[in-house]
Write a protein that holds these residues in place. Structure first.
Motif, PDB file in Angstrom:
ATOM      1  N   ALA A   1     -18.308 -31.021  17.819  1.00  0.00           N
ATOM      2  CA  ALA A   1     -17.935 -29.600  17.875  1.00  0.00           C
ATOM      3  C   ALA A   1     -19.052 -28.762  17.279  1.00  0.00           C
ATOM      4  O   ALA A   1     -19.867 -29.246  16.488  1.00  0.00           O
TER       5      ALA A   1
ATOM      6  N   PRO B   1     -16.805 -28.714  22.407  1.00  0.00           N
ATOM      7  CA  PRO B   1     -15.800 -27.808  21.843  1.00  0.00           C
ATOM      8  C   PRO B   1     -16.392 -26.898  20.772  1.00  0.00           C
ATOM      9  O   PRO B   1     -17.310 -27.306  20.043  1.00  0.00           O
ATOM     10  N   THR B   2     -15.876 -25.676  20.697  1.00  0.00           N
ATOM     11  CA  THR B   2     -16.372 -24.718  19.698  1.00  0.00           C
ATOM     12  C   THR B   2     -15.207 -24.162  18.893  1.00  0.00           C
ATOM     13  O   THR B   2     -14.055 -24.206  19.336  1.00  0.00           O
TER      14      THR B   2
ATOM     15  N   PHE C   1     -12.357 -32.448  13.626  1.00  0.00           N
ATOM     16  CA  PHE C   1     -13.219 -33.124  14.605  1.00  0.00           C
ATOM     17  C   PHE C   1     -13.774 -34.448  14.059  1.00  0.00           C
ATOM     18  O   PHE C   1     -14.618 -35.075  14.696  1.00  0.00           O
TER      19      PHE C   1
END
Ligand code: GRF
Length: 201
Positions: free
Chosen positions: A34, A54-55, A80
């Motif tokens: 992430a 993913p952010t 994460f």
């Protein structure tokens, strides 16, 4: 299983990009799980989105106080499951809860040869001092400002005609190589922190 990185950014994320490019090759042995930012809409987040990573955004202004933000940032990252958190141009100081949870597993790249020129303006301060060589430092973040144990450094020459931007760009070239090389080795081979000394096999 590849090792997992969470990368924190605030700006353009060119150093993040070097890690994204390296992790695209499975033989690097590391994935970016992430990318997090302390502000919405920065180019670093867009780079992550383009890479399918993913952010998350964790803004101080969205929390009651700095301590609540610190806890939220730690929770976002922990979600994460990172083996290492990398600050790559993240312009906030992590607080005590974050450091407690990620102590020894949180590294930052700084654009100067620490302990020279800590703080927000490493390249500007190096130019103002008139040094002929500066560089970058990868260190394990502790509670101070750019004071943690040094994992790696790269030297960069200062040219007579440099301004802050040209010097910083040359330093960032070195930072990208350093991050890819050293973060990869730390995660694939492990590392030991003994007092101020970081040993990577
Ligand atoms: C790097 O020089 C980093 O050391 C400093 O900010 C710069 C980040 O650049 N803290 P970018 O956002 O990765 O292009």
């Amino acid at each position: 299983m590849p090792a997992r990185l969470v990368v924190l950014v605030s700006g353009t994320g060119s150093t993040l990009q070097a890690l994204l490019d390296a992790t695209a090759d499975p033989s690097y042995g590391v994935v970016v799980a992430a990318v997090g930012a302390d502000r919405a809409g920065c180019e670093g987040l867009r780079r992550a989105e383009r890479a399918g990573v993913p952010t998350f955004v964790c803004r101080v202004a969205d929390h009651d106080d700095r301590a609540a933000w610190d806890r939220a940032l730690a929770d976002h990252c922990a979600g994460f499951g990172p083996d290492l958190v990398v600050s790559a141009g993240f312009m906030k100081l992590a607080g005590p809860v974050f450091l407690d949870r990620f102590g020894g597993r949180f590294v930052n790249s700084h654009p100067a040869l620490l302990p020279a020129f800590p703080g927000m303006h490493g390249p500007r301060d190096a130019l103002a001092y008139g040094v002929k060589v500066t560089g970058c430092t990868l260190f394990i973040v502790d509670a101070g400002i750019d004071t943690g144990p040094v994992a790696a450094q790269r030297a960069v020459e200062v040219h007579d005609e440099d301004d802050e931007q040209s010097l910083h760009e040359r330093i960032k070239l070195a930072e990208r190589g350093m991050l890819v090389d050293v973060v990869g080795r730390m995660l694939r081979e492990g590392y030991r922190v003994t007092g101020r000394k970081v040993t990577i096999p």
